[in-house]
Write an enzyme that holds these catalytic residues in place. Sequence first.
Site, PDB file in Angstrom:
ATOM      1  N   GLU A 118       0.822  -1.212   0.000  1.00  0.00           N
ATOM      2  CA  GLU A 118       0.000   0.000   0.000  1.00  0.00           C
ATOM      3  C   GLU A 118       0.858   1.265   0.000  1.00  0.00           C
ATOM      4  O   GLU A 118       1.960   1.283   0.564  1.00  0.00           O
ATOM      5  CB  GLU A 118      -0.886   0.032   1.258  1.00  0.00           C
ATOM      6  CG  GLU A 118      -1.834  -1.142   1.354  1.00  0.00           C
ATOM      7  CD  GLU A 118      -2.448  -1.301   2.736  1.00  0.00           C
ATOM      8  OE1 GLU A 118      -3.524  -1.927   2.812  1.00  0.00           O
ATOM      9  OE2 GLU A 118      -1.867  -0.804   3.723  1.00  0.00           O
TER      10      GLU A 118
ATOM     11  N   ARG B  62       3.475   4.763  16.130  1.00  0.00           N
ATOM     12  CA  ARG B  62       2.373   5.686  15.847  1.00  0.00           C
ATOM     13  C   ARG B  62       1.017   4.991  15.950  1.00  0.00           C
ATOM     14  O   ARG B  62       0.025   5.599  16.366  1.00  0.00           O
ATOM     15  CB  ARG B  62       2.555   6.397  14.507  1.00  0.00           C
ATOM     16  CG  ARG B  62       2.209   5.623  13.229  1.00  0.00           C
ATOM     17  CD  ARG B  62       0.722   5.714  12.864  1.00  0.00           C
ATOM     18  NE  ARG B  62       0.460   5.296  11.504  1.00  0.00           N
ATOM     19  CZ  ARG B  62      -0.462   4.424  11.150  1.00  0.00           C
ATOM     20  NH1 ARG B  62      -1.204   3.804  12.040  1.00  0.00           N
ATOM     21  NH2 ARG B  62      -0.646   4.142   9.879  1.00  0.00           N
TER      22      ARG B  62
ATOM     23  N   GLY C   5      -8.072  -5.691  11.814  1.00  0.00           N
ATOM     24  CA  GLY C   5      -8.697  -5.599  10.493  1.00  0.00           C
ATOM     25  C   GLY C   5      -8.202  -4.372   9.748  1.00  0.00           C
ATOM     26  O   GLY C   5      -8.365  -3.259  10.224  1.00  0.00           O
ATOM     27  N   ASP C   6      -7.562  -4.577   8.600  1.00  0.00           N
ATOM     28  CA  ASP C   6      -7.018  -3.423   7.881  1.00  0.00           C
ATOM     29  C   ASP C   6      -7.003  -3.625   6.375  1.00  0.00           C
ATOM     30  O   ASP C   6      -6.275  -2.945   5.658  1.00  0.00           O
ATOM     31  CB  ASP C   6      -5.610  -3.086   8.380  1.00  0.00           C
ATOM     32  CG  ASP C   6      -4.644  -4.269   8.239  1.00  0.00           C
ATOM     33  OD1 ASP C   6      -5.044  -5.313   7.674  1.00  0.00           O
ATOM     34  OD2 ASP C   6      -3.501  -4.141   8.692  1.00  0.00           O
TER      35      ASP C   6
END
Length: 348
Positions: free
Chosen positions: A64, A120, A234-235
């Site tokens: 991504e 992060r 979940g991504d």
Amino acid sequence: MTTPSDKALVPFVSVDNMMRLVHSIGVETMLKDLADYVEADFKRWELFDKTPRVASHSDVGVIELMPTSDGEAYGFKYVNGHPKNTSEGLQTVTAFGLLADVYTGYPVLLTEMTMLTALRTAATSAMVAKHLAPKGADTMAMIGNGAQSEFQTLAMKAICGLKSVRLFDKDPAATAKCARNLAATGLEVVQCATPEEAIEGAQILTTCTADKQNATILTDNMVGAGVHINAIGGDCPGKTELAAGILNRSDVFVEFPPQTRVEGEIQQMPEDFPVTELWQVITGQKQGRRDNKQITLFDSVGFAIEDFSALRYIRDHIKGTDFFLDLDMLADPDDPRDLFGMLQRSKG
């Protein structure tokens, strides 16, 4: 060989230098600082370019790109997610990122983001829990004890005052690893044999599993009233962790709905399933937790603005240090129109 000019150089933070930077600041201090940077950017959410990440899916994982800009700086992250990698001795997630000046288009930072993404992500989770978790929450169930688990736990300790963590993973070796890493943190660490045991007495439930499948890590009857669920596993499309019944009983909070509806837990739900955008809670435009019986659910998929915040933080904190290397990355001919002449002169 010519010496590159200052204009040709871009600061690069390697994995080694990132770890040195983290240790010089302190893990918990850095998590708190990153949470402050992310919260500050959520407060100016409307300034940013926003787009779902650009994803390239394969049978074994996803690669991504996550871009955004606030009009002054532009940032992007390259990140992959390959659950099968662990069995091959590789990281499930790797990443790097770049920050650039919008006025010139010149990069001003290149950095590893495998370590930084873990930091992060944890900082964002705890920042959100600060707004949504029940008052006085001090016990968390950490279901999924892989690479993210210690970061998530320490962020909740640093930002939300967590005192106890209850660990479960289908691989007992992962739980033992996590417990060992957290042993000297001052937290009570409880290793659990089942997810049901892990959630006993926990006000915050964090799910962080890696398999690219529609799994049911938490069933509907496991979740009682008043808890905050931090669903971060979940991504991507086809990857969920929660039973749909939990979503129906929860108030669901998301980063960027067009991305979360495709990648998050709510991909199981109709397109008009109601959600609240986190930035509106943080700016006071929408209500977060109303009472101690409400189930709040952070359907976390990760969004580019969080990476932008992390890149800003690194840019600000490497100044005046030796935690970076200068890369000769940008051509800087004497005459900007004479790139070919620069090439010719380099032969000598």
